[in-house]
Design a protein around this motif. Structure first.
Motif, short mmCIF file in Angstrom:
data_model
loop_
_atom_site.label_atom_id
_atom_site.label_comp_id
_atom_site.label_asym_id
_atom_site.label_seq_id
_atom_site.Cartn_x
_atom_site.Cartn_y
_atom_site.Cartn_z
N ASP A 64 0.83 -1.21 0.00
CA ASP A 64 0.00 0.00 0.00
C ASP A 64 0.86 1.26 0.00
OD1 ASP A 64 -2.21 -1.58 -0.01
OD2 ASP A 64 -2.81 -1.20 2.06
N LEU A 65 1.93 1.23 0.78
CA LEU A 65 2.81 2.41 0.82
C LEU A 65 3.51 2.62 -0.51
CD1 LEU A 65 4.45 2.14 4.37
CD2 LEU A 65 2.66 3.71 3.61
N LYS A 66 3.89 1.53 -1.16
CA LYS A 66 4.53 1.64 -2.47
C LYS A 66 3.56 2.23 -3.49
CE LYS A 66 8.18 0.86 -5.05
NZ LYS A 66 9.47 1.54 -4.79
N ALA A 67 2.32 1.77 -3.44
CA ALA A 67 1.30 2.30 -4.36
C ALA A 67 1.07 3.78 -4.10
CB ALA A 67 0.00 1.53 -4.19
N TRP A 68 1.04 4.18 -2.85
CA TRP A 68 0.85 5.58 -2.49
C TRP A 68 2.02 6.42 -3.01
CZ3 TRP A 68 1.47 7.79 3.14
CH2 TRP A 68 1.18 9.15 3.13
N GLU A 69 3.23 5.91 -2.82
CA GLU A 69 4.43 6.63 -3.25
C GLU A 69 4.45 6.84 -4.76
OE1 GLU A 69 9.27 5.80 -3.37
OE2 GLU A 69 8.01 4.70 -1.97
N ASN A 70 3.92 5.85 -5.50
CA ASN A 70 3.99 5.91 -6.97
C ASN A 70 2.76 6.55 -7.62
OD1 ASN A 70 6.49 4.62 -6.98
ND2 ASN A 70 5.58 2.57 -7.07
N THR A 71 1.78 6.92 -6.82
CA THR A 71 0.55 7.50 -7.38
C THR A 71 0.80 8.90 -7.92
OG1 THR A 71 -0.90 6.22 -5.92
CG2 THR A 71 -1.80 8.26 -6.86
N LYS A 72 0.38 9.12 -9.16
CA LYS A 72 0.49 10.44 -9.77
C LYS A 72 -0.90 10.99 -10.07
CE LYS A 72 5.06 10.08 -11.90
NZ LYS A 72 5.86 10.26 -13.15
N LEU A 73 -1.05 12.26 -9.90
CA LEU A 73 -2.31 12.94 -10.22
C LEU A 73 -2.01 14.03 -11.24
CD1 LEU A 73 -5.33 13.46 -9.65
CD2 LEU A 73 -4.61 15.08 -7.88
N THR A 74 -2.65 13.93 -12.40
CA THR A 74 -2.42 14.91 -13.46
C THR A 74 -3.72 15.65 -13.77
OG1 THR A 74 -2.78 13.17 -15.12
CG2 THR A 74 -0.52 13.66 -14.52
N ILE A 75 -3.68 16.96 -13.63
CA ILE A 75 -4.86 17.81 -13.79
C ILE A 75 -4.65 18.69 -15.01
CG2 ILE A 75 -6.31 19.56 -12.70
CD1 ILE A 75 -5.04 18.63 -10.00
N ALA A 76 -5.58 18.63 -15.95
CA ALA A 76 -5.51 19.48 -17.14
C ALA A 76 -6.34 20.73 -16.92
CB ALA A 76 -6.02 18.71 -18.36
N VAL A 77 -5.72 21.88 -17.06
CA VAL A 77 -6.43 23.15 -16.91
C VAL A 77 -6.45 23.83 -18.28
CG1 VAL A 77 -6.53 25.35 -15.70
CG2 VAL A 77 -5.61 23.34 -14.54
N THR A 78 -7.63 24.02 -18.80
CA THR A 78 -7.75 24.54 -20.16
C THR A 78 -8.87 25.56 -20.23
OG1 THR A 78 -8.00 23.89 -22.48
CG2 THR A 78 -9.32 22.70 -20.86
N GLY A 79 -9.03 26.17 -21.40
CA GLY A 79 -10.05 27.19 -21.58
C GLY A 79 -9.62 28.21 -22.61
N ASP A 80 -10.38 29.26 -22.73
CA ASP A 80 -10.11 30.27 -23.76
C ASP A 80 -8.96 31.19 -23.33
OD1 ASP A 80 -10.54 31.49 -26.18
OD2 ASP A 80 -11.98 32.93 -25.38
#
Length: 411
Positions: free
Chosen positions: A54-70
């Motif tokens: 579980d700790l390894k999975a937590w360490e390797n978790t990435k969150l990618t957020i796309a911010v877009t618009g005009d």
């Protein structure tokens, strides 16, 4: 696997009974005996294995957020705001009166490098035509999209929402700069001005335009925000919505990356980290454990130190975060540091860990449990480590709330 999960749930239940940090550890004798039983008969290997995975999975978790618009909608301002940065800070997304984003740009969180915001060029800008926009920005790499719009609703906002919806990705529609809209409305007609009514008009306009062009029953989520007032309007609700919609590990990464905009955010961080402490404590006590100076326990002191210094970063109490916050709020950093009661980050070392363990459980456990077996010794180390990390976590969370209140005081 079922038995492993059962042991873990039982352990979490037992640990909940010793979470009162002011209670003398002698009173926890029966609880610790039950924890020792969990680690017998193959339980140790199962519990340690699950915790490490579980700790390894937590360490390797990435969150990618796309911010877009005009163009000019405030994408870069939003990215800087959720990372607690000013435009002049190192690593901040550039802001200008014209389109400053000419290509995809990644901005890592200053304390959590696995949380990445992507500032995407506005749809319809050179090189990113509406027809191939999502393909050009590599649509599949992002966990979710944030569409930022300002002023009047634009056709390109609808088109982008349609494209994202067609590919079954989540998107959140942010109507930015509402503070400017409110100011303009008040100047235009001071006598009839109503903040509530202006906000309702803006929200209804966004909702009607989106619902008109999106799939039936899509119920688009709309949030009115100002990057200069993160604790106002819909920003708190936006954070809560994003947190709920994400899968567990990504939710944790997102939560820990948030600025401390409210007591609720701080409490959520504390609760989320509390659930991870038993796993860290198990690995510390059984995987890389070495005798702890002056105490009859063994643990991975390096892992403990990394965890505690991580608390400071996750709650924005490290030197870098405090300096950025002081600049953002235009307050002397010394004022913020003055309300912090936990030890300075630079003083966190093995000697301090010995002091904390000794003050709580380290010197008492050996007399309570005379056994020298590996399981018994490991469990005693586990409980001592868990107690120490829990105490540090509680102190740092309290400090984060004190700092939050301090920055809200009138200069």
């Amino acid at each position: 696997m079922t038995q492993r999960k059962s042991r873990s749930r039982e352990m979490e239940s037992l640990l909940a009974q010793i979470n009162n940090l002011d209670l003398n550890p002698v009173n926890h004798f029966n609880v610790i005996k039950q924890i020792i039983e969990l680690f017998k008969d193959g339980g140790k290997d199962e519990i340690v294995s699950e915790a490490a995975e579980d700790l390894k999975a937590w360490e390797n978790t990435k969150l990618t957020i796309a911010v877009t618009g005009d163009t000019g909608a405030g994408k870069s301002s939003f990215i800087n705001a959720i990372r607690g940065l000013r435009p002049s800070d190192v690593g901040a997304a550039p802001i200008g009166v014209t389109e400053t984003t000419q290509e995809r740009s990644a901005y890592s969180h200053p304390n959590l490098p696995n949380v990445i915001c992507w500032d995407l060029p506005g749809i319809g800008t050179p090189g990113f035509p509406p027809g191939t926009y999502l393909e050009d920005v590599e649509f599949s790499r992002y966990d979710f999209f944030v569409i930022v719009s300002s002023k009047r609703f634009r056709t390109c906002d609808v088109h982008l929402a349609q494209e994202i919806q067609a590919m079954d990705k989540k998107f959140y529609f942010i109507r930015s700069k509402v503070d400017e809209d409110l100011s303009n409305a008040k100047k235009a007609d001071p006598e009839k001005y109503s903040e509530e009514q202006v906000l309702k008009i803006i929200r209804d306009d966004c909702k009607q335009n989106l619902e008109k062009h999106l799939k039936k029953h899509s119920n688009p989520q709309i949030f009115l925000t100002s990057c200069w007032d993160l604790d106002k309007y819909d920003f708190p609700r936006l954070l809560e919505t994003l947190e709920k919609d994400l899968p567990s590990l990504k939710r944790l990464a997102f939560l820990l990356s948030l600025p401390n905009t409210s007591p609720e955010v701080i409490q959520k961080k504390k609760d989320a980290l509390k659930k991870q402490l038993w796993k860290i404590s198990v690995v510390s006590a059984f995987v890389n454990a070495v005798p702890f100076e002056a105490l009859s326990i063994s643990c991975d002191a390096v892992l403990m130190l990394e965890t505690i210094t991580g608390f400071y970063k996750q709650f924005g109490l490290d030197d870098g975060s405090l300096a950025r916050l002081a600049r953002l709020m235009k307050k002397p950093v010394e004022e913020l540091k003055a309300v912090i009661q936990s030890p300075p980050e630079k003083d966190i070392d093995k000697n301090l860990l010995v002091k904390y363990c000794a003050s709580g459980v380290g010197l008492l456990l050996k007399g309570l449990f005379p056994g020298e077996g590996h399981v018994v010794s490991g469990v005693l180390s586990f409980v001592a480590t868990y107690w120490t990390l829990s105490k540090f976590l509680a102190e740092v969370a309290d400090d984060a709330e004190r700092v939050r209140k301090k920055v809200l005081e009138q200069a």
